[in-house]
Design a protein around this motif. Structure first.
Motif, PDB file in Angstrom:
ATOM      1  N   PRO A  66       0.788  -1.242   0.000  1.00 29.86           N
ATOM      2  CA  PRO A  66       0.000   0.000   0.000  1.00 29.86           C
ATOM      3  C   PRO A  66       0.820   1.292   0.000  1.00 29.86           C
ATOM      4  N   PHE A  67       2.057   1.220  -0.470  1.00 26.26           N
ATOM      5  CA  PHE A  67       2.852   2.455  -0.553  1.00 26.26           C
ATOM      6  C   PHE A  67       2.693   3.028  -1.963  1.00 26.26           C
ATOM      7  N   ALA A  68       1.953   4.135  -2.050  1.00 22.04           N
ATOM      8  CA  ALA A  68       1.604   4.677  -3.363  1.00 22.04           C
ATOM      9  C   ALA A  68       2.573   5.757  -3.800  1.00 22.04           C
ATOM     10  N   LYS A  69       2.724   5.884  -5.114  1.00 24.99           N
ATOM     11  CA  LYS A  69       3.420   7.045  -5.686  1.00 24.99           C
ATOM     12  C   LYS A  69       2.518   7.625  -6.763  1.00 24.99           C
ATOM     13  N   TRP A  70       2.232   8.907  -6.641  1.00 23.00           N
ATOM     14  CA  TRP A  70       1.359   9.584  -7.615  1.00 23.00           C
ATOM     15  C   TRP A  70       2.161  10.581  -8.433  1.00 23.00           C
ATOM     16  N   PHE A  71       1.832  10.647  -9.699  1.00 25.25           N
ATOM     17  CA  PHE A  71       2.476  11.575 -10.640  1.00 25.25           C
ATOM     18  C   PHE A  71       3.998  11.393 -10.590  1.00 25.25           C
ATOM     19  N   VAL A  72       4.366  10.153 -10.808  1.00 28.53           N
ATOM     20  CA  VAL A  72       5.754   9.708 -10.649  1.00 28.53           C
ATOM     21  C   VAL A  72       6.684  10.446 -11.612  1.00 28.53           C
ATOM     22  N   GLY A  73       7.754  10.987 -11.041  1.00 28.75           N
ATOM     23  CA  GLY A  73       8.742  11.694 -11.864  1.00 28.75           C
ATOM     24  C   GLY A  73       8.424  13.170 -12.053  1.00 28.75           C
ATOM     25  N   GLY A  74       7.189  13.580 -11.715  1.00 30.99           N
ATOM     26  CA  GLY A  74       6.823  14.993 -11.850  1.00 30.99           C
ATOM     27  C   GLY A  74       7.493  15.831 -10.772  1.00 30.99           C
ATOM     28  N   GLU A  75       7.653  17.117 -11.055  1.00 26.73           N
ATOM     29  CA  GLU A  75       8.244  18.044 -10.084  1.00 26.73           C
ATOM     30  C   GLU A  75       7.453  19.343 -10.039  1.00 26.73           C
ATOM     31  N   LEU A  76       7.283  19.857  -8.829  1.00 22.13           N
ATOM     32  CA  LEU A  76       6.554  21.122  -8.654  1.00 22.13           C
ATOM     33  C   LEU A  76       6.915  21.725  -7.312  1.00 22.13           C
ATOM     34  N   ASN A  77       6.566  22.989  -7.148  1.00 21.75           N
ATOM     35  CA  ASN A  77       6.733  23.625  -5.847  1.00 21.75           C
ATOM     36  C   ASN A  77       5.355  24.057  -5.359  1.00 21.75           C
ATOM     37  N   VAL A  78       4.998  23.618  -4.158  1.00 20.86           N
ATOM     38  CA  VAL A  78       3.662  23.875  -3.619  1.00 20.86           C
ATOM     39  C   VAL A  78       3.440  25.374  -3.410  1.00 20.86           C
ATOM     40  N   ALA A  79       4.438  26.064  -2.830  1.00 27.73           N
ATOM     41  CA  ALA A  79       4.274  27.501  -2.568  1.00 27.73           C
ATOM     42  C   ALA A  79       4.190  28.279  -3.879  1.00 27.73           C
ATOM     43  N   TYR A  80       4.928  27.847  -4.877  1.00 34.08           N
ATOM     44  CA  TYR A  80       4.830  28.495  -6.190  1.00 34.08           C
ATOM     45  C   TYR A  80       3.388  28.402  -6.691  1.00 34.08           C
ATOM     46  N   ASP A 243      15.853  38.941   2.787  1.00 31.76           N
ATOM     47  CA  ASP A 243      15.671  39.288   1.373  1.00 31.76           C
ATOM     48  C   ASP A 243      14.274  38.849   0.899  1.00 31.76           C
ATOM     49  N   PRO A 244      13.496  39.757   0.298  1.00 36.88           N
ATOM     50  CA  PRO A 244      12.164  39.376  -0.182  1.00 36.88           C
ATOM     51  C   PRO A 244      12.188  38.608  -1.506  1.00 36.88           C
ATOM     52  N   HIS A 245      13.360  38.382  -2.061  1.00 43.71           N
ATOM     53  CA  HIS A 245      13.422  37.592  -3.297  1.00 43.71           C
ATOM     54  C   HIS A 245      13.801  36.160  -2.960  1.00 43.71           C
ATOM     55  N   HIS A 246      13.062  35.233  -3.514  1.00 50.55           N
ATOM     56  CA  HIS A 246      13.392  33.828  -3.299  1.00 50.55           C
ATOM     57  C   HIS A 246      12.893  33.028  -4.490  1.00 50.55           C
ATOM     58  N   GLU A 247      13.773  32.329  -5.112  1.00 49.10           N
ATOM     59  CA  GLU A 247      13.433  31.512  -6.272  1.00 49.10           C
ATOM     60  C   GLU A 247      12.996  30.127  -5.778  1.00 49.10           C
ATOM     61  N   ALA A 248      11.752  29.763  -6.042  1.00 52.89           N
ATOM     62  CA  ALA A 248      11.272  28.464  -5.555  1.00 52.89           C
ATOM     63  C   ALA A 248      11.818  27.331  -6.421  1.00 52.89           C
ATOM     64  N   GLN A 249      12.440  26.343  -5.780  1.00 52.12           N
ATOM     65  CA  GLN A 249      12.933  25.170  -6.512  1.00 52.12           C
ATOM     66  C   GLN A 249      11.847  24.103  -6.567  1.00 52.12           C
ATOM     67  N   PRO A 250      11.708  23.434  -7.697  1.00 51.96           N
ATOM     68  CA  PRO A 250      10.724  22.345  -7.737  1.00 51.96           C
ATOM     69  C   PRO A 250      11.193  21.128  -6.936  1.00 51.96           C
ATOM     70  N   PHE A 251      10.231  20.403  -6.376  1.00 54.95           N
ATOM     71  CA  PHE A 251      10.531  19.155  -5.667  1.00 54.95           C
ATOM     72  C   PHE A 251       9.793  18.000  -6.312  1.00 54.95           C
ATOM     73  N   ASP A 252      10.319  16.814  -6.039  1.00 56.72           N
ATOM     74  CA  ASP A 252       9.698  15.610  -6.566  1.00 56.72           C
ATOM     75  C   ASP A 252       8.251  15.517  -6.088  1.00 56.72           C
ATOM     76  N   SER A 253       7.403  14.992  -6.925  1.00 56.23           N
ATOM     77  CA  SER A 253       5.984  14.837  -6.601  1.00 56.23           C
ATOM     78  C   SER A 253       5.777  14.092  -5.283  1.00 56.23           C
ATOM     79  N   GLU A 254       6.670  13.193  -4.936  1.00 54.85           N
ATOM     80  CA  GLU A 254       6.533  12.424  -3.691  1.00 54.85           C
ATOM     81  C   GLU A 254       7.363  13.004  -2.540  1.00 54.85           C
ATOM     82  N   HIS A 255       7.874  14.203  -2.692  1.00 48.73           N
ATOM     83  CA  HIS A 255       8.630  14.832  -1.600  1.00 48.73           C
ATOM     84  C   HIS A 255       7.704  15.038  -0.396  1.00 48.73           C
ATOM     85  N   PRO A 256       8.169  14.708   0.843  1.00 50.58           N
ATOM     86  CA  PRO A 256       7.292  14.848   2.019  1.00 50.58           C
ATOM     87  C   PRO A 256       6.931  16.313   2.284  1.00 50.58           C
ATOM     88  N   LEU A 257       5.642  16.618   2.265  1.00 48.66           N
ATOM     89  CA  LEU A 257       5.186  17.994   2.474  1.00 48.66           C
ATOM     90  C   LEU A 257       4.932  18.264   3.953  1.00 48.66           C
TER      91      LEU A 257
END
Ligand code: ATP
Ligand code: MG
Length: 646
Positions: A66-80, A243-257
């Protein structure tokens, strides 16, 4: 529980969607067909609501279930997805949060403001040595910095663990230790019931027991005196100067949020782990579908605390990913007066409100005249979550808050499910009071008997999920074995949620409370929820909790604890009347052996009734784990009343 659960309560009222809402709804009945035809294709479509830095290769990898992976290989940043994206689309000046402090101070925060604060907090956390993958505990009052802290963690890939700001030293230190957190973000205090309530002393004591903590980042909210150690840094010194500038890096879809502990209604809380891509997809979609959110015109308000999953999914991640304008309120509903919520609805012209049955029943107890004093005409949709909503409370909500016109969406889900699973769709479903109705598109919920066979319409049993879903928990933090044992062992290949449910004659789902709470009376399995709802349907009753207590003749007997409405006087005559009312509504088998009139019920900090403690009282045992109990004095009151009644 043996084979099935009795189905005693018959509720026939039904309320179709308002025509205008149905005609303009975000989601129509077609969504059910699309998801039924191609479930993974449906979720893939919903994932496209988000902005991905790298597309996924596969929608679901269930090979190691029961260990699932969703949108495998995708990358995104939640705050972005919750911030930068809206700025890029020209919505920076839109209000994200209308914040209201309990003393009446206010802040208006646009998406551009929120983005700036989150970028600064991200830089400040990085400067404090927090890196992607580290855990950060958040122990905060309901102030905007709580949301900023969560989003900043998400932005830099740190996993947050929000601990409700009312929890004790032990609860906080236990959660910090369980997750080996490196930093705690907190405040000097917050306002509760008209007074500043300190948080920092609890953190100081907890941190003394937690060697993994390197820094404590402290927001100044109340200005009260705080003691200071060399680990402490002020938010206004390090975040406001960052600094108010920050470039958001994408993380793996399964990165622990995030890690979030369950409410502890049934047992010791479990550290539930949620990850990135699937979680955000489902909370964004369900917020859009279930609340029919129109970002340009709606003013949304979820009254939950950020310390519960509802605050995570439907204050922070769902609404912000959808560009909503929302209300955030710091305090309690009765400060400075019992109409505070309705005053806020009137002031901000709230269109959608999402709250809990415990609050609705409290408002019933306080009386109809309170909401009647306010202009609630802006409201167009009402939501409920946290416990089964009794049909009478549902009707009260619709009549007294929703002018008898607003649809009510009763949403079933859990910390573990991450997002809403079973709920009416407001533009589609003709809702029945007390029923969560149908699984959302893309969700495979079922009610099964002991042998894992679906029960027919009219039957009751165990609520299960047959297929994985995007925002499902990935494990219990640090304990894969407990994850398998707790959720995946009862029925082969199915997630068992712990709740009982029935399917009515039309196939709609009614939640019947925890299966651990089901009562076995003379060979009949009776749900606590149905007896409670029967009691609440009596005009004198605001709230009821029911448990099964050992009984020499019937095996178990029904013992009810009842809170009366506003001005009603108790007495033996009323108790007799209530017992007969239950017998008449549900049948003689459900007649309580004993009814206790009580001023309050034991609840978790999230407002859920803790029946296991009432069972301890009813059976004269010492109380079980009370660490998540809201007010321990309540138990003394109830126990002394119980002894007096024997
Ligand atoms: P623990 O698992 O530690 O005992 P908990 O189950 O109360 O705590 P949560 O995840 O906050 O922790 O609550 C989820 C539970 O709340 C569900 O399993 C269900 O029992 C109840 N619940 C939530 N929403 C509804 C609803 N709309 N109708 C009926 N029950 C609901
Ligand atoms: Mg639970």
């Amino acid at each position: 529980m043996s084979e099935t659960l009795e189905n005693l309560l018959q509720e026939t009222r039904q309320f179709p969607p308002p025509e205008a809402l149905a005609a303009n709804a975000n989601v129509t009945a077609a969504a059910y067909d699309e998801a039924a035809a191609d479930r993974l294709g449906f979720w893939e479509q919903q994932a496209k609501r988000l902005s991905w830095a790298k597309p996924w290769d596969e929608v679901l990898d269930w090979s190691n279930s029961p260990f699932a992976k969703w949108f495998v290989g995708g990358e995104l940043n939640v705050a972005y997805n919750c911030l930068d994206r809206h700025l890029a689309e020209g919505r920076g000046d839109k209000v994200a949060i209308h914040w209201e402090g309990e003393p009446g101070d206010t802040r208006t925060i646009t998406y551009a403001d929120l983005h700036k604060s989150v970028c600064q907090a991200s830089n400040a956390l990085t400067n404090l040595g927090v890196q992607a993958g580290d855990r950060v505990a958040i122990y905060m009052p309901m102030i905007p910095e709580a949301a900023v802290a969560m989003l900043a963690c998400a932005r830099i890939g740190a996993t947050h663990s929000v601990v409700f700001g009312g929890f004790s030293v032990d609860a906080l230190s236990g959660r910090i230790q369980d997750a080996s957190a490196k930093v705690v973000i907190t405040a000097d205090g917050g306002y509760r019931r008209g007074n500043p309530s300190a948080l920092k002393p609890t953190v100081d004591e907890a941190v003394a027991q937690c060697p993994t903590i390197e820094h404590v980042l402290v927001v100044r909210r109340t200005g009260q005196e705080v003691s200071w150690t060399d680990k402490d840094v002020w938010w206004h010194e390090v975040v406001d100067a960052a600094d108010p500038h920050h470039e958001a890096q994408p993380f793996d879809s399964e990165h622990p949020l995030f890690i979030l502990y369950t409410s502890g209604t049934t047992a010791k809380p479990k550290g539930i782990l949620h990850t990135t891509g699937g979680y955000l997809t489902q909370v964004s979609y369900t917020h859009h579908a279930v609340f029919d959110l129109k970002p340009d015109t709606d003013v949304y308000w979820c009254t939950a605390d950020i310390g519960w999953v509802t605050g995570h999914s439907y204050i922070v991640y769902g609404p912000l990913s959808n560009g909503a304008t929302q209300i955030m309120y710091e305090g309690t509903p009765d400060t400075p007066h019992k109409g505070r919520f309705w005053e806020l609805v009137e002031k901000y012209k709230v269109t959608i409100i999402y709250t809990a049955p415990t609050l609705i029943r409290t408002m019933m107890k306080w009386g109809d005249d309170i909401p009647a004093k306010f202009d609630l005409s802006s409201l167009r949709l009402l939501g409920s979550v946290g416990e089964p909503i009794n049909p009478e409370a549902w009707i009260w909500y619709r009549q007294n808050i929703g002018r008898g016109e607003c649809p009510v969406v009763d949403t079933w889900w859990q910390t573990e499910t991450g997002g809403i699973m079973i709920s009416p769709l407001p533009g589609v479903t003709a809702a029945k009071p007390g029923s969560a109705m149908s699984p959302l598109p893309g969700i495979s919920a079922d009610v099964v008997d002991d042998t894992a066979t679906s029960v027919p319409n009219g039957g009751g049993g165990y609520l299960v999920l047959r297929e994985p879903w995007p925002s499902m928990l990935r494990t219990i933090w640090g304990d894969d074995e407990r994850f398998i044992d707790t959720y995946w062992s009862r029925f082969e290949g199915m997630y068992f949620a712990g709740d009982g449910a029935k399917r009515d004659a039309d196939g709609h789902i009614w939640l019947l409370g925890r299966v651990d709470d089901v009562m076995l009376v003379s060979g009949h399995n009776i749900s606590t929820t149905e007896v409670e709802s029967a009691l609440v349907s009596h005009p004198s009753v605001a709230e009821a909790a029911v448990v099964g207590a050992t009984d020499p003749t019937t095996g178990q007997a029904i013992v009810a604890f009842v809170i009366l409405r506003g001005t009603v006087e108790g007495g033996d005559g009323l108790v007799k009347d209530l017992r007969n009312h239950v017998a008449k509504t549900l049948g003689p088998i459900a007649k309580p052996r004993q009814i206790m009139l009580v001023p309050e019920l034991p609840k978790t900090r999230s407002g859920k009734i803790m029946r296991r403690l009432l069972r301890d009282v009813a059976e004269n045992r010492s109380l079980g784990d009370v660490t998540t109990l809201q007010d321990s004095a309540v138990m003394d009151l109830i126990s002394s009343g119980m002894q007096g009644s024997k």
